[in-house]
Design a protein around this motif. Structure first.
Motif, PDB file in Angstrom:
ATOM      1  N   MET A  39     -32.787 -28.666 121.728  1.00  0.00           N
ATOM      2  CA  MET A  39     -33.471 -28.636 123.033  1.00  0.00           C
ATOM      3  C   MET A  39     -32.487 -28.315 124.160  1.00  0.00           C
ATOM      4  O   MET A  39     -31.308 -28.674 124.083  1.00  0.00           O
ATOM      5  CB  MET A  39     -34.120 -29.993 123.309  1.00  0.00           C
ATOM      6  CG  MET A  39     -35.287 -30.294 122.397  1.00  0.00           C
ATOM      7  SD  MET A  39     -36.108 -31.839 122.816  1.00  0.00           S
ATOM      8  CE  MET A  39     -35.005 -33.044 122.149  1.00  0.00           C
ATOM      9  N   LEU A  40     -33.001 -27.673 125.193  1.00  0.00           N
ATOM     10  CA  LEU A  40     -32.160 -27.371 126.366  1.00  0.00           C
ATOM     11  C   LEU A  40     -32.111 -28.620 127.241  1.00  0.00           C
ATOM     12  O   LEU A  40     -32.854 -28.752 128.211  1.00  0.00           O
ATOM     13  CB  LEU A  40     -32.755 -26.200 127.144  1.00  0.00           C
ATOM     14  CG  LEU A  40     -32.936 -24.906 126.351  1.00  0.00           C
ATOM     15  CD1 LEU A  40     -33.793 -23.913 127.101  1.00  0.00           C
ATOM     16  CD2 LEU A  40     -31.591 -24.298 126.024  1.00  0.00           C
ATOM     17  N   ILE A  41     -31.275 -29.565 126.825  1.00  0.00           N
ATOM     18  CA  ILE A  41     -31.165 -30.839 127.562  1.00  0.00           C
ATOM     19  C   ILE A  41     -29.683 -31.155 127.767  1.00  0.00           C
ATOM     20  O   ILE A  41     -28.842 -30.703 127.000  1.00  0.00           O
ATOM     21  CB  ILE A  41     -31.853 -31.997 126.788  1.00  0.00           C
ATOM     22  CG1 ILE A  41     -31.308 -32.059 125.342  1.00  0.00           C
ATOM     23  CG2 ILE A  41     -33.370 -31.851 126.795  1.00  0.00           C
ATOM     24  CD1 ILE A  41     -31.772 -33.276 124.561  1.00  0.00           C
ATOM     25  N   ALA A  89     -38.647 -27.251 118.751  1.00  0.00           N
ATOM     26  CA  ALA A  89     -38.726 -26.373 117.573  1.00  0.00           C
ATOM     27  C   ALA A  89     -39.109 -24.927 117.879  1.00  0.00           C
ATOM     28  O   ALA A  89     -38.789 -24.025 117.101  1.00  0.00           O
ATOM     29  CB  ALA A  89     -39.718 -26.947 116.580  1.00  0.00           C
ATOM     30  N   ALA A  90     -39.825 -24.695 118.979  1.00  0.00           N
ATOM     31  CA  ALA A  90     -40.387 -23.363 119.235  1.00  0.00           C
ATOM     32  C   ALA A  90     -39.307 -22.342 119.584  1.00  0.00           C
ATOM     33  O   ALA A  90     -38.311 -22.704 120.222  1.00  0.00           O
ATOM     34  CB  ALA A  90     -41.398 -23.457 120.381  1.00  0.00           C
ATOM     35  N   PRO A  91     -39.445 -21.076 119.168  1.00  0.00           N
ATOM     36  CA  PRO A  91     -40.583 -20.526 118.415  1.00  0.00           C
ATOM     37  C   PRO A  91     -40.569 -20.803 116.910  1.00  0.00           C
ATOM     38  O   PRO A  91     -41.480 -20.396 116.207  1.00  0.00           O
ATOM     39  CB  PRO A  91     -40.458 -19.022 118.683  1.00  0.00           C
ATOM     40  CG  PRO A  91     -39.003 -18.796 118.921  1.00  0.00           C
ATOM     41  CD  PRO A  91     -38.486 -20.038 119.586  1.00  0.00           C
ATOM     42  N   GLY A  92     -39.529 -21.488 116.391  1.00  0.00           N
ATOM     43  CA  GLY A  92     -39.665 -21.973 115.017  1.00  0.00           C
ATOM     44  C   GLY A  92     -38.614 -21.510 114.013  1.00  0.00           C
ATOM     45  O   GLY A  92     -38.807 -21.689 112.813  1.00  0.00           O
ATOM     46  N   GLY A  93     -37.490 -20.964 114.478  1.00  0.00           N
ATOM     47  CA  GLY A  93     -36.458 -20.501 113.535  1.00  0.00           C
ATOM     48  C   GLY A  93     -35.951 -21.621 112.623  1.00  0.00           C
ATOM     49  O   GLY A  93     -35.821 -21.440 111.412  1.00  0.00           O
ATOM     50  N   TRP A  94     -35.658 -22.773 113.222  1.00  0.00           N
ATOM     51  CA  TRP A  94     -35.113 -23.879 112.421  1.00  0.00           C
ATOM     52  C   TRP A  94     -36.205 -24.433 111.495  1.00  0.00           C
ATOM     53  O   TRP A  94     -35.961 -24.672 110.315  1.00  0.00           O
ATOM     54  CB  TRP A  94     -34.576 -25.004 113.328  1.00  0.00           C
ATOM     55  CG  TRP A  94     -33.300 -24.656 114.056  1.00  0.00           C
ATOM     56  CD1 TRP A  94     -32.873 -23.405 114.393  1.00  0.00           C
ATOM     57  CD2 TRP A  94     -32.291 -25.560 114.514  1.00  0.00           C
ATOM     58  NE1 TRP A  94     -31.678 -23.476 115.043  1.00  0.00           N
ATOM     59  CE2 TRP A  94     -31.287 -24.769 115.144  1.00  0.00           C
ATOM     60  CE3 TRP A  94     -32.140 -26.937 114.483  1.00  0.00           C
ATOM     61  CZ2 TRP A  94     -30.146 -25.349 115.713  1.00  0.00           C
ATOM     62  CZ3 TRP A  94     -31.000 -27.517 115.062  1.00  0.00           C
ATOM     63  CH2 TRP A  94     -30.018 -26.731 115.664  1.00  0.00           C
ATOM     64  N   SER A  96     -42.670 -30.304 113.584  1.00  0.00           N
ATOM     65  CA  SER A  96     -42.053 -29.537 114.670  1.00  0.00           C
ATOM     66  C   SER A  96     -42.559 -30.068 116.007  1.00  0.00           C
ATOM     67  O   SER A  96     -43.770 -30.081 116.266  1.00  0.00           O
ATOM     68  CB  SER A  96     -42.429 -28.057 114.554  1.00  0.00           C
ATOM     69  OG  SER A  96     -42.056 -27.569 113.296  1.00  0.00           O
ATOM     70  N   ILE A  97     -41.616 -30.502 116.851  1.00  0.00           N
ATOM     71  CA  ILE A  97     -41.976 -31.100 118.140  1.00  0.00           C
ATOM     72  C   ILE A  97     -41.653 -30.106 119.253  1.00  0.00           C
ATOM     73  O   ILE A  97     -40.480 -29.759 119.447  1.00  0.00           O
ATOM     74  CB  ILE A  97     -41.167 -32.396 118.393  1.00  0.00           C
ATOM     75  CG1 ILE A  97     -41.162 -33.311 117.169  1.00  0.00           C
ATOM     76  CG2 ILE A  97     -41.639 -33.106 119.659  1.00  0.00           C
ATOM     77  CD1 ILE A  97     -42.449 -33.964 116.844  1.00  0.00           C
ATOM     78  N   ASP A  98     -42.657 -29.644 119.950  1.00  0.00           N
ATOM     79  CA  ASP A  98     -42.419 -28.731 121.083  1.00  0.00           C
ATOM     80  C   ASP A  98     -43.754 -28.449 121.756  1.00  0.00           C
ATOM     81  O   ASP A  98     -44.786 -28.328 121.073  1.00  0.00           O
ATOM     82  CB  ASP A  98     -41.795 -27.406 120.595  1.00  0.00           C
ATOM     83  CG  ASP A  98     -41.002 -26.687 121.689  1.00  0.00           C
ATOM     84  OD1 ASP A  98     -41.561 -26.467 122.778  1.00  0.00           O
ATOM     85  OD2 ASP A  98     -39.837 -26.356 121.439  1.00  0.00           O
ATOM     86  N   ASN A  99     -43.725 -28.313 123.061  1.00  0.00           N
ATOM     87  CA  ASN A  99     -44.953 -27.920 123.765  1.00  0.00           C
ATOM     88  C   ASN A  99     -45.225 -26.433 123.641  1.00  0.00           C
ATOM     89  O   ASN A  99     -46.339 -25.980 123.808  1.00  0.00           O
ATOM     90  CB  ASN A  99     -44.869 -28.314 125.242  1.00  0.00           C
ATOM     91  CG  ASN A  99     -45.411 -29.713 125.447  1.00  0.00           C
ATOM     92  OD1 ASN A  99     -46.412 -30.089 124.811  1.00  0.00           O
ATOM     93  ND2 ASN A  99     -44.755 -30.501 126.283  1.00  0.00           N
TER      94      ASN A  99
HETATM   95  C1  LIG Z   1     -33.482 -22.982 122.198  1.00  0.00           C
HETATM   96  S1  LIG Z   1     -35.172 -23.298 122.012  1.00  0.00           S
HETATM   97  C2  LIG Z   1     -35.277 -23.823 120.345  1.00  0.00           C
HETATM   98  C3  LIG Z   1     -35.220 -22.715 119.352  1.00  0.00           C
HETATM   99  C4  LIG Z   1     -35.559 -23.177 117.959  1.00  0.00           C
HETATM  100  N1  LIG Z   1     -34.526 -24.057 117.410  1.00  0.00           N
HETATM  101  C5  LIG Z   1     -35.753 -22.017 117.010  1.00  0.00           C
HETATM  102  O1  LIG Z   1     -35.050 -21.979 115.988  1.00  0.00           O
HETATM  103  O2  LIG Z   1     -36.606 -21.161 117.248  1.00  0.00           O
HETATM  104  C6  LIG Z   1     -35.404 -24.781 122.898  1.00  0.00           C
HETATM  105  C7  LIG Z   1     -36.779 -25.364 122.787  1.00  0.00           C
HETATM  106  O3  LIG Z   1     -36.702 -26.697 123.224  1.00  0.00           O
HETATM  107  C8  LIG Z   1     -37.931 -27.030 123.801  1.00  0.00           C
HETATM  108  N2  LIG Z   1     -37.775 -28.246 124.607  1.00  0.00           N
HETATM  109  C9  LIG Z   1     -36.984 -28.450 125.692  1.00  0.00           C
HETATM  110  N3  LIG Z   1     -37.133 -29.723 126.119  1.00  0.00           N
HETATM  111  C10 LIG Z   1     -38.006 -30.315 125.290  1.00  0.00           C
HETATM  112  C11 LIG Z   1     -38.545 -31.622 125.203  1.00  0.00           C
HETATM  113  N4  LIG Z   1     -38.212 -32.574 126.063  1.00  0.00           N
HETATM  114  N5  LIG Z   1     -39.403 -31.882 124.192  1.00  0.00           N
HETATM  115  C12 LIG Z   1     -39.736 -30.943 123.284  1.00  0.00           C
HETATM  116  N6  LIG Z   1     -39.269 -29.687 123.335  1.00  0.00           N
HETATM  117  C13 LIG Z   1     -38.410 -29.386 124.312  1.00  0.00           C
HETATM  118  C14 LIG Z   1     -38.322 -25.790 124.583  1.00  0.00           C
HETATM  119  O4  LIG Z   1     -39.735 -25.747 124.783  1.00  0.00           O
HETATM  120  C15 LIG Z   1     -37.829 -24.672 123.674  1.00  0.00           C
HETATM  121  O5  LIG Z   1     -38.874 -24.196 122.872  1.00  0.00           O
END
Ligand SMILES: C[S@@+](CC[C@H](N)C(=O)[O-])C[C@H]1O[C@@H](n2cnc3c(N)ncnc32)[C@H](O)[C@@H]1O
Length: 343
Positions: free
Chosen positions: A272-274, A212-217, A230-233
């Motif tokens: 997520m960048l996965i 979720a970070a930085p939180g746009g969605w 919101s799930i994110d480190n």
């Molecule tokens: C492209 S950003 C998301 C932007 C977000 N949708 C917004 O609107 O601001 C990708 C996010 O995915 C998170 N992320 C990547 N792998 C993750 C995981 N396994 N668990 C949780 N967050 C993850 C990263 O920390 C990063 O903040």
């Protein structure tokens, strides 16, 4: 009509510089060969358009015709006649979509469009009173959308019913407006998803936002009164009163699951960048497991062999015809899966 007017052909719009992906998709998934007609325009080689929208297609121009027209040349009579042939055959409401091929061509295209309309009015008195706003024709699903574009070499035009098109915006460029309170430009992607879905989240609906970070969605849902997890480190950077609607959990989005007795959430969204393989794992848990009612899931495309990497997801999606996958206007090297499921 003179021989300078081309025979009809099928044209697709896509992200400029994304032509190769659309061509690969056409060839690998539909057996259709194509050429790059101009930046962001793909011409099919003697085939009909596939019935379903393609992943990398922004818009389609059925039965396009090309008329050679160099810079500085005035609009010939034959072109005026050809452009308004549909009206001569059967008067119907019409609206124009101007499609810019590159940043420099917009004013030239506008000039040609003005001239074609002026001359069209002379040719067909009464033409003007059939003109409508494009949005109205898309809403009513009737009339003719005239798609006009201009390249260095000439003028491209296509007249079709709104029902034949795959996007309601010119060239499929669904430009969303930024909210100054949104902490990231990713916000535009989820706003575009709501437009494509044809509906917005409602107040009090539950949302899980993976990565979720930085939180746009998360912000896009919270500002509409949803209850967001919101799930994110990483840290959320939302500086707005709606932050009280957001619970931030520092957890791994890949392994986060609902409790056994928890009802499905209204929205599961992920950005997520996965790799695509991990996205498939999430789709299996959340959709096959009936843990969500709506889904918006972004898929980052790998540099190498993006289409083969997507194939297992596309295979899985066959079980869910209500889900779509498209490259949004605000997507970069990514695509978005979206739709209602389990309702
Ligand atoms: C492209 S950003 C998301 C932007 C977000 N949708 C917004 O609107 O601001 C990708 C996010 O995915 C998170 N992320 C990547 N792998 C993750 C995981 N396994 N668990 C949780 N967050 C993850 C990263 O920390 C990063 O903040």
């Amino acid at each position: 009509m003179t021989s300078t007017l081309s025979s009809p052909f099928q044209l697709l719009c896509c992200r400029p510089s994304g032509e190769e992906l659309l061509q690969q998709e056409l060839e690998a998934r539909h057996g259709i060969f194509s050429n790059v007609a101009a930046s962001g325009f793909i011409q099919l080689e003697g085939h009909d358009l596939p019935a379903e929208p393609l992943i990398f297609e922004w818009q389609r121009l059925p039965n396009t015709r090309f008329f050679p027209l160099l810079k500085g040349e005035s609009v010939p009579e034959q072109l005026t006649e050809a452009v308004w042939t549909f009206f001569a055959e059967q008067p119907s409401p019409w609206a124009i979509h101007l499609l810019t091929v590159d940043d420099g061509g917009a004013s030239r295209l506008e000039g040609i469009a003005r001239e074609l309309t002026r001359r069209g009015n002379q040719l067909h008195p009464g033409l003007k009173k059939w003109e409508r706003k494009p949005g109205k024709l898309f809403k009513q699903q009737k009339g003719m959308i005239l798609q006009w574009a201009c390249t260095d070499r000439g003028f491209l035009f296509s007249s079709s019913s709104p029902t034949e098109l795959t996007a309601t915006e010119p060239g499929g460029r669904t430009r969303m407006k930024m909210d100054s309170r949104a902490p990231s430009r990713s916000y535009l992607k989820i706003e575009e998803a709501f437009v494509r879905l044809g509906r917005e989240p409602e107040a009090e609906q539950t949302v899980i936002d993976l990565g979720a970070a930085p939180g746009g969605w998360s912000f896009a849902f919270a500002k509409r009164g949803c209850q967001v997890t919101s799930i994110d480190n990483g840290p959320l950077k939302i500086d707005d009163a709606c932050i009280r609607r957001i619970e931030h959990l520092h957890r791994d989005g890949l392994t986060f699951q609902l409790g056994k007795l928890q009802p499905p959430v209204d929205w599961l969204v992920g950005d997520m960048l996965i790799p695509p393989g991990k996205v498939l794992g999430l789709l299996r848990y959340w959709v096959d497991g009936h843990h969500c009612k709506n889904i918006v899931m972004n898929v980052k495309l790998p540099q190498n062999n993006p289409l083969p990497a997507m194939e297992p997801i596309l295979e899985w999606m066959k079980r869910y015809p209500e889900l779509q996958v498209r490259q949004f206007y605000h997507d970069r090297r990514e695509v978005t899966i979206f739709g209602a499921v389990n309702s």
